[in-house]
Design an enzyme around this catalytic site. Structure first.
Site, PDB file in Angstrom:
ATOM      1  N   ASN A 157      -8.901  27.090  -6.123  1.00  0.00           N
ATOM      2  CA  ASN A 157     -10.172  26.985  -6.853  1.00  0.00           C
ATOM      3  C   ASN A 157     -10.713  25.560  -6.937  1.00  0.00           C
ATOM      4  O   ASN A 157     -11.851  25.349  -7.329  1.00  0.00           O
ATOM      5  CB  ASN A 157     -10.061  27.602  -8.257  1.00  0.00           C
ATOM      6  N   GLY A 171     -10.230  21.095  -5.425  1.00  0.00           N
ATOM      7  CA  GLY A 171      -9.562  20.067  -4.623  1.00  0.00           C
ATOM      8  C   GLY A 171      -9.237  20.506  -3.212  1.00  0.00           C
ATOM      9  O   GLY A 171     -10.023  21.176  -2.542  1.00  0.00           O
ATOM     10  N   ILE A 172      -8.044  20.138  -2.774  1.00  0.00           N
ATOM     11  CA  ILE A 172      -7.615  20.410  -1.395  1.00  0.00           C
ATOM     12  C   ILE A 172      -7.547  21.915  -1.136  1.00  0.00           C
ATOM     13  O   ILE A 172      -7.964  22.391  -0.083  1.00  0.00           O
ATOM     14  CB  ILE A 172      -6.242  19.746  -1.127  1.00  0.00           C
ATOM     15  N   ARG A 180      -5.495  30.239 -11.521  1.00  0.00           N
ATOM     16  CA  ARG A 180      -5.073  30.462 -12.911  1.00  0.00           C
ATOM     17  C   ARG A 180      -6.300  30.604 -13.790  1.00  0.00           C
ATOM     18  O   ARG A 180      -6.299  31.314 -14.773  1.00  0.00           O
ATOM     19  CB  ARG A 180      -4.177  29.322 -13.391  1.00  0.00           C
ATOM     20  N   ASP A 201      -0.155  33.155 -11.545  1.00  0.00           N
ATOM     21  CA  ASP A 201       0.528  31.919 -11.904  1.00  0.00           C
ATOM     22  C   ASP A 201       1.818  31.915 -11.094  1.00  0.00           C
ATOM     23  O   ASP A 201       2.613  32.857 -11.191  1.00  0.00           O
ATOM     24  CB  ASP A 201       0.810  31.930 -13.414  1.00  0.00           C
ATOM     25  N   TYR A 227       7.702  14.909  -9.079  1.00  0.00           N
ATOM     26  CA  TYR A 227       6.756  15.370  -8.051  1.00  0.00           C
ATOM     27  C   TYR A 227       7.271  15.084  -6.638  1.00  0.00           C
ATOM     28  O   TYR A 227       7.247  15.947  -5.766  1.00  0.00           O
ATOM     29  CB  TYR A 227       5.411  14.670  -8.282  1.00  0.00           C
ATOM     30  N   LYS A 247       8.227  17.759  -3.604  1.00  0.00           N
ATOM     31  CA  LYS A 247       7.539  17.697  -2.306  1.00  0.00           C
ATOM     32  C   LYS A 247       8.522  17.419  -1.173  1.00  0.00           C
ATOM     33  O   LYS A 247       8.373  17.949  -0.066  1.00  0.00           O
ATOM     34  CB  LYS A 247       6.430  16.638  -2.343  1.00  0.00           C
TER      35      LYS A 247
END
Length: 236
Positions: free
Chosen positions: A13, A15-16, A36, A50, A142, A146
């Protein structure tokens, strides 16, 4: 003529993720996005889900398969940040990021590959980050999540590669999104100095790489980490 595929983009929904969904729609594919809150781009099927909630994913997958058919391309993009220095990072800060950015990817991956195995075709694209291999102060949680996606994609490649399924990681660097726009200008300039290209990427530049990996021309690429970072993470 490109074969039209059923594509699922998690977190589509903004950004990237939104740019990726828009690129697949522009290429004529059937596109569903998990959200979400809010809606995906025009032309996509938005399903509420979610990635930390297994029951919501079961419902989302059932809806996508019923309306668009079995998922052939999975783009696992949904993610959160809880940035803070290690000394200040709480267990919750760490666990929440791992639960969304790593465990959440496992949950969607497991559901999507079931259908891919049946049709002996699949494209799994995990949206990683330059910090997964470069590291970043304040992002122990984070960057750990990743980085783990690389091992995940490579294990999926070894497990399912003979069934026409590829799995790759796209690792963006700094991208022009609401998140980077909110940074102070001096900080943005400092980041740009570290990037050989001297600028942030547009979300569309990431989206085009993802779309290419999902297409016919990338069928023999699997277990790779494709950087879209202007040279920031070279050598990793």
């Amino acid at each position: 003529m490109t074969t039209q595929r059923t594509v699922l983009v998690t977190g589509g929904n903004r950004g990237i993720g939104r740019a990726i969904a828009e690129e697949f729609i522009a290429n004529g594919h059937r596109v569903a996005v998990t959200v979400r809150s809010g809606e995906g781009p025009a032309g996509s099927l938005s399903v509420k889900a979610d990635v930390t909630d297994a029951a919501s994913l079961d419902a989302a997958f059932a809806e996508v398969e019923e309306k668009l058919g079995p998922i052939e391309v999975l783009v696992a993009n949904a993610g959160i940040t809880r940035d803070t220095l290690l000394m200040r990072m709480t267990d919750e800060d760490f666990e929440e990021v791992i639960n969304t950015n790593l465990n959440g990817v496992f949950r969607v991956l497991k559901r999507a590959t079931k259908g891919m195995i049946k049709v002996r075709f699949g494209r799994v694209i995990l949206i990683g980050s330059v910090v997964g291999l470069l590291g970043s102060a304040g992002q122990v949680n984070y960057s750990a999540a990743k980085s783990a996606l690389v091992g995940m994609a490579r294990s999926v490649t070894r497990e399912l590669g003979a069934r026409g399924i590829t799995a790759n990681v796209v690792a963006p660097g700094f991208i022009d999104t609401d998140m980077t726009a909110a940074l102070p200008e001096a900080q943005q300039d400092d980041y740009k100095k570290r990037i050989p290209a001297g600028r942030f990427a547009s979300p569309e530049e990431v989206a085009k790489v993802v779309a290419w990996l999902a297409g016919e021309d990338a069928g023999y690429i699997s277990g790779a980490v494709i950087p879209v970072d202007g040279g920031l993470g070279m050598g990793h």
